[in-house]
Scaffold this active site. Structure first.
Site, PDB file in Angstrom:
ATOM      1  N   HIS A   1      56.089  56.291  45.401  1.00 48.37           N
ATOM      2  CA  HIS A   1      57.498  56.023  45.110  1.00 48.37           C
ATOM      3  C   HIS A   1      57.777  56.066  43.615  1.00 48.37           C
ATOM      4  O   HIS A   1      56.854  56.032  42.798  1.00 48.37           O
ATOM      5  CB  HIS A   1      57.953  54.675  45.689  1.00 48.37           C
ATOM      6  CG  HIS A   1      57.288  53.467  45.114  1.00 48.37           C
ATOM      7  ND1 HIS A   1      56.171  52.894  45.665  1.00 48.37           N
ATOM      8  CD2 HIS A   1      57.586  52.701  44.032  1.00 48.37           C
ATOM      9  CE1 HIS A   1      55.819  51.836  44.959  1.00 48.37           C
ATOM     10  NE2 HIS A   1      56.668  51.685  43.954  1.00 48.37           N
TER      11      HIS A   1
ATOM     12  N   GLU B   1      64.916  44.574  46.711  1.00 45.58           N
ATOM     13  CA  GLU B   1      64.674  46.021  46.674  1.00 45.58           C
ATOM     14  C   GLU B   1      65.105  46.735  47.939  1.00 45.58           C
ATOM     15  O   GLU B   1      65.174  46.141  49.021  1.00 45.58           O
ATOM     16  CB  GLU B   1      63.192  46.293  46.427  1.00 45.58           C
ATOM     17  CG  GLU B   1      62.283  45.755  47.510  1.00 45.58           C
ATOM     18  CD  GLU B   1      60.835  46.140  47.260  1.00 45.58           C
ATOM     19  OE1 GLU B   1      60.245  45.640  46.284  1.00 45.58           O
ATOM     20  OE2 GLU B   1      60.308  46.924  48.054  1.00 45.58           O
TER      21      GLU B   1
ATOM     22  N   GLN C   1      62.400  53.546  45.208  1.00 43.95           N
ATOM     23  CA  GLN C   1      62.417  52.087  45.339  1.00 43.95           C
ATOM     24  C   GLN C   1      63.450  51.559  44.338  1.00 43.95           C
ATOM     25  O   GLN C   1      63.206  51.579  43.134  1.00 43.95           O
ATOM     26  CB  GLN C   1      61.031  51.519  45.017  1.00 43.95           C
ATOM     27  CG  GLN C   1      60.942  50.006  45.120  1.00 43.95           C
ATOM     28  CD  GLN C   1      59.585  49.496  44.637  1.00 43.95           C
ATOM     29  OE1 GLN C   1      59.163  49.831  43.536  1.00 43.95           O
ATOM     30  NE2 GLN C   1      58.924  48.712  45.449  1.00 43.95           N
TER      31      GLN C   1
ATOM     32  N   HIS D   1      59.071  52.536  36.928  1.00 42.89           N
ATOM     33  CA  HIS D   1      57.644  52.844  37.111  1.00 42.89           C
ATOM     34  C   HIS D   1      57.454  53.972  38.102  1.00 42.89           C
ATOM     35  O   HIS D   1      58.385  54.354  38.826  1.00 42.89           O
ATOM     36  CB  HIS D   1      56.871  51.597  37.551  1.00 42.89           C
ATOM     37  CG  HIS D   1      57.195  51.109  38.937  1.00 42.89           C
ATOM     38  ND1 HIS D   1      58.175  50.184  39.193  1.00 42.89           N
ATOM     39  CD2 HIS D   1      56.665  51.428  40.142  1.00 42.89           C
ATOM     40  CE1 HIS D   1      58.228  49.955  40.501  1.00 42.89           C
ATOM     41  NE2 HIS D   1      57.327  50.700  41.094  1.00 42.89           N
TER      42      HIS D   1
ATOM     43  N   GLU E   1      51.833  52.359  38.994  1.00 41.27           N
ATOM     44  CA  GLU E   1      51.437  51.479  40.087  1.00 41.27           C
ATOM     45  C   GLU E   1      50.508  52.245  41.018  1.00 41.27           C
ATOM     46  O   GLU E   1      50.663  53.451  41.214  1.00 41.27           O
ATOM     47  CB  GLU E   1      52.708  51.040  40.843  1.00 41.27           C
ATOM     48  CG  GLU E   1      52.462  50.108  42.012  1.00 41.27           C
ATOM     49  CD  GLU E   1      53.757  49.715  42.732  1.00 41.27           C
ATOM     50  OE1 GLU E   1      54.857  49.826  42.138  1.00 41.27           O
ATOM     51  OE2 GLU E   1      53.670  49.320  43.906  1.00 41.27           O
TER      52      GLU E   1
END
Lengths: 146, 146
Positions: B7, B43, B60, B84, B134
């Protein structure tokens, strides 16, 4: 219709060093490199996965070839990091027209040349909650399942 | 091994307005919503495509639930935009250990709870050419082909 995450554009100061970071840290390999004089960038495409629409998702590492290019100015202001997000579509002309109709600013009158023979346009980040957003239609030979 | 773009995390001030932008502009629909109190975010996950490793790629959208959360502080400094980039792996523990061994700072000692029951960790952006990165292992029911 946008059917995939085509790539994430990442601006860097030193393309070779950044390619080496992604290779040595994660094992990602270079799929394609080119210089786009119109955009003022030297770039490397790292293919991460194939996608359910028959395309693929890439990281696009971008080093400016001149300070006054869009990426060069962005880097001077922001430092290295994610520069834009690109969605793949079979018909960038139609999608750009539809999105312009909704009041989102499309930055080019007509799509221009992108990576690997694709046709691309950009949407204004201020109309997209801060995300510089690209729309991409792959070159015919790239959009086939492979 | 990292096998997909899982994502792209996008920070926003108003989750409902941002969800509506992505729906009305591109036709992307909400696949899942949750509040992650540990991360301090509310989220929405928008599924964009499935991926060749049997997973999927999402946007996301993240709204901070408190100003002193990581996303809240990032938003105050940077404004809305890409926060991110997340890669999917079958084994976040092993990949995090391998990457730490290479000298990249891994932010958690042990993976924590991410979206949809996943286990996640983050790599320091200063060690990743400016990209907060991530690593995600989906919950068992999510990693199967679907």
């Amino acid at each position: 219709m946008l059917t995939r995450i085509d790539h994430i554009g990442i601006a860097c100061h030193d393309l070779d060093a950044t390619v080496e970071f992604y290779r040595s840290t994660y094992g990602f390999e270079v799929f394609h490199t080119e210089v786009n004089e119109e955009q003022g960038v030297r770039e490397a495409m790292l293919k991460i996965n194939e996608t359910s629409d028959g395309g693929a998702s890439y990281l696009q590492l971008l080093e400016p070839t001149r300070e006054d290019s869009a990426v060069g100015k962005w880097l001077a202001k922001n430092g290295e990091g994610v520069h834009h997000l690109a969605f793949g579509t079979a018909d960038v002309d139609q999608d750009a027209a539809d999105i312009r109709e909704k009041g989102v600013r499309v930055l080019y009158d007509e799509p221009r040349k992108g990576s690997m023979g694709s046709r691309i346009t950009f949407l204004h980040p201020k109309d997209c909650h801060g995300v510089l957003t690209e729309l991409v239609t792959s070159a015919p030979e790239e959009s086939a399942e492979h």
